[in-house]
Design a protein around this motif. Sequence first.
Motif, PDB file in Angstrom:
ATOM      1  N   ILE B 123       0.232  -1.394   0.017  1.00 50.52           N
ATOM      2  CA  ILE B 123      -0.069   0.088   0.105  1.00 50.52           C
ATOM      3  C   ILE B 123       0.825   1.306  -0.262  1.00 50.52           C
ATOM      4  O   ILE B 123       0.728   2.300   0.030  1.00 50.52           O
ATOM      5  CB  ILE B 123      -1.304   0.064   1.335  1.00 50.52           C
ATOM      6  CG1 ILE B 123      -2.010  -1.064   0.910  1.00 50.52           C
ATOM      7  CG2 ILE B 123      -1.673   1.353   1.207  1.00 50.52           C
ATOM      8  CD1 ILE B 123      -3.084  -1.528   2.709  1.00 50.52           C
ATOM      9  N   ASP B 124       2.250   0.979   1.397  1.00 47.12           N
ATOM     10  CA  ASP B 124       3.408   2.282   0.714  1.00 47.12           C
ATOM     11  C   ASP B 124       3.430   2.789  -0.846  1.00 47.12           C
ATOM     12  O   ASP B 124       3.265   3.471  -1.291  1.00 47.12           O
ATOM     13  CB  ASP B 124       4.243   1.914   1.463  1.00 47.12           C
ATOM     14  CG  ASP B 124       3.728   2.505   3.041  1.00 47.12           C
ATOM     15  OD1 ASP B 124       3.166   3.288   3.111  1.00 47.12           O
ATOM     16  OD2 ASP B 124       5.248   1.848   4.142  1.00 47.12           O
ATOM     17  N   LEU B 127       0.548   4.157  -2.595  1.00 50.96           N
ATOM     18  CA  LEU B 127      -0.069   5.700  -2.262  1.00 50.96           C
ATOM     19  C   LEU B 127       0.794   6.438  -3.043  1.00 50.96           C
ATOM     20  O   LEU B 127       1.102   7.395  -3.206  1.00 50.96           O
ATOM     21  CB  LEU B 127       0.100   5.965  -0.585  1.00 50.96           C
ATOM     22  CG  LEU B 127      -1.032   4.682  -0.469  1.00 50.96           C
ATOM     23  CD1 LEU B 127      -0.911   5.569   1.661  1.00 50.96           C
ATOM     24  CD2 LEU B 127      -2.328   5.737  -1.008  1.00 50.96           C
ATOM     25  N   GLU B 128       2.646   5.915  -3.102  1.00 52.48           N
ATOM     26  CA  GLU B 128       3.629   6.772  -3.894  1.00 52.48           C
ATOM     27  C   GLU B 128       3.129   6.807  -5.232  1.00 52.48           C
ATOM     28  O   GLU B 128       3.536   7.980  -5.880  1.00 52.48           O
ATOM     29  CB  GLU B 128       5.146   6.148  -4.053  1.00 52.48           C
ATOM     30  CG  GLU B 128       5.805   6.193  -2.723  1.00 52.48           C
ATOM     31  CD  GLU B 128       7.063   4.843  -2.411  1.00 52.48           C
ATOM     32  OE1 GLU B 128       7.359   5.052  -3.909  1.00 52.48           O
ATOM     33  OE2 GLU B 128       7.365   5.152  -2.250  1.00 52.48           O
ATOM     34  N   ALA B 132      -0.890  13.721  -4.779  1.00 47.86           N
ATOM     35  CA  ALA B 132      -0.666  13.783  -3.459  1.00 47.86           C
ATOM     36  C   ALA B 132      -1.514  13.726  -2.023  1.00 47.86           C
ATOM     37  O   ALA B 132      -2.020  14.033  -1.386  1.00 47.86           O
ATOM     38  CB  ALA B 132       0.415  15.688  -3.027  1.00 47.86           C
ATOM     39  N   ARG B 135      -3.022  10.865  -2.067  1.00 45.54           N
ATOM     40  CA  ARG B 135      -2.639  10.537  -0.819  1.00 45.54           C
ATOM     41  C   ARG B 135      -2.859  10.532   0.624  1.00 45.54           C
ATOM     42  O   ARG B 135      -2.902  10.240   1.572  1.00 45.54           O
ATOM     43  CB  ARG B 135      -0.874  10.902  -0.648  1.00 45.54           C
ATOM     44  CG  ARG B 135      -0.268   9.232  -0.664  1.00 45.54           C
ATOM     45  CD  ARG B 135       1.861   9.622  -1.421  1.00 45.54           C
ATOM     46  NE  ARG B 135       2.586  10.688  -0.903  1.00 45.54           N
ATOM     47  CZ  ARG B 135       2.108  11.166  -2.033  1.00 45.54           C
ATOM     48  NH1 ARG B 135       2.571  10.669  -3.249  1.00 45.54           N
ATOM     49  NH2 ARG B 135       3.444  12.734  -2.176  1.00 45.54           N
ATOM     50  N   PHE B 138      -6.261   9.499   1.306  1.00 38.81           N
ATOM     51  CA  PHE B 138      -6.524   8.378   1.678  1.00 38.81           C
ATOM     52  C   PHE B 138      -6.103   8.033   3.286  1.00 38.81           C
ATOM     53  O   PHE B 138      -6.119   7.189   3.764  1.00 38.81           O
ATOM     54  CB  PHE B 138      -5.050   7.676   1.221  1.00 38.81           C
ATOM     55  CG  PHE B 138      -5.049   5.955   1.116  1.00 38.81           C
ATOM     56  CD1 PHE B 138      -6.589   5.050   0.254  1.00 38.81           C
ATOM     57  CD2 PHE B 138      -4.994   4.797   1.666  1.00 38.81           C
ATOM     58  CE1 PHE B 138      -6.569   3.776   0.661  1.00 38.81           C
ATOM     59  CE2 PHE B 138      -4.868   3.079   2.150  1.00 38.81           C
ATOM     60  CZ  PHE B 138      -5.690   2.792   0.981  1.00 38.81           C
TER      61      PHE B 138
END
Lengths: 315, 184
Positions: B123-124, B127-128, B132, B135, B138
Amino acid sequence: MNAEQLLFAIGDLSDKTVTSATLPPKRRVVPLWATAAAVAAAVAVGILGYIGFLKTQRQKPPVATPTPAATTPAPTTTTTVWGTGGDTDACTVHSFEYHNIDGYLLDLVPQEAFNVFIEKYKGEDMTILAFVDYFGITREQFVSAMRWEDKLDMTALQHHPNAPYTYGQFVDAVYGDDAELTAWVFDADTLQYPETKDVYLFDGLCETHQMEYHRINGELIKYVDEDVWNAYLAAHEGEEANILTFVKFCGITREEYIQALGWEKALDHVATWHGMGYEYTCGDFVEALYGDDEAFREYMFSWDVFPMLNPTGAR
Amino acid sequence: MEDQRIVDLFWQRDERVLSIVRETYGKLCRRVAYNLLGNAEDVEECENDTYLAAWNAIPPARPHSLSAFLCRIARHLALKRFARRTAQKRGGESALLLSELREVASDDTVEEAFDSAHTAALIDRFLESETAENRWLFVGRYWYGEPLSALSRESGVSEGALKVRLHRQRERLRDYLQKEGVSV
């Protein structure tokens, strides 16, 4: 994976993701009319506010006199008031609790009145005794506000892991006539941490066992001879260095263990200050150490009792 | 006070650190817990548990970001408390969050060896690749458990628009996780 697992997994997002997730600056075009309206509104609010301020100034008595809570209880509706630790310079004569007003007690009095109080009582004078006296908080109000009705006979673990007094004795120290008790409860040395500190024996976080498995309480270290402690350290490392091997190596019995930690009256307490706490009682921990239930022991020393810091992330 | 100085106080077993942490991060922890539980009494207990957990965890832990460390604990405690009380139909955002996340991971899916850390790392990475704004949306919604109304106020975007945006984001996340071999 189900939704609940996903929700927990999201909790394991990296610090970088969480701390960097900020809302970018807005790039909205504000119409001129909106700016003008905002300025007009601000001016109007300012004028009205100033008129209101003048009115309140006229209504105020020349000298601000605090009103005791006994006549005007007026509990505040805010829930954002926290306990105060007194002035920032640590007092070395009294315990932290002497100069601390718990947030629960602060909720009993209006913020403005409290501000007047701390202006009047500063430094050494700002005490829990002065607070209850100033606001006329009764013993019953105090106990009720602190949620201590059913805890008066219990060791005041909320104050200290090895508190030598009960919640009831603390209340007596605040309200009773026993000057000796008051002096003892609030003496800085009464709640001093032991000189012998806890020792964590594992290098980093153990992936198999929760932290208390590899931590030896300072009181236990003090309990055994220095030679025995050194011999234990020399003979144990890594997984072998744990509370189980420690009590076995040093021949500490269940009774001695309880006595060394001063847990005689705390066995039914949630082990707030010990271990990862709040999932088990002090008695549970003793049972895990000395009981016969292997499955229970395994559970108690595993990360299952406190999975949020599990270094493997597995749940 | 700087985070590292606060962490030092934890290491020195200085009890005053608890009130310092409460003053510095109390509001944040309460907010996270309240978002998920919606119950003042539970939040208070959850907050106190968070400080005690931190007290017991540091040392040996030495968190780089104390706010994230504390929020993570508060969040986990709140979710655990919520899970315990689901039967009593307590309030808070948790039930809503779960129903939203069922679009990504169905409750019918049972994976015995679920690896939370691996999923979080995926998930990291997901999200990258998001903008922005997305992100922030979320993390705000599913990490902090913020209600849509609060996110709407903060961003100046209507709740309806945020709902649509989150829905699309969940679809993208589901596709991404499936592509990475996670059983959803």
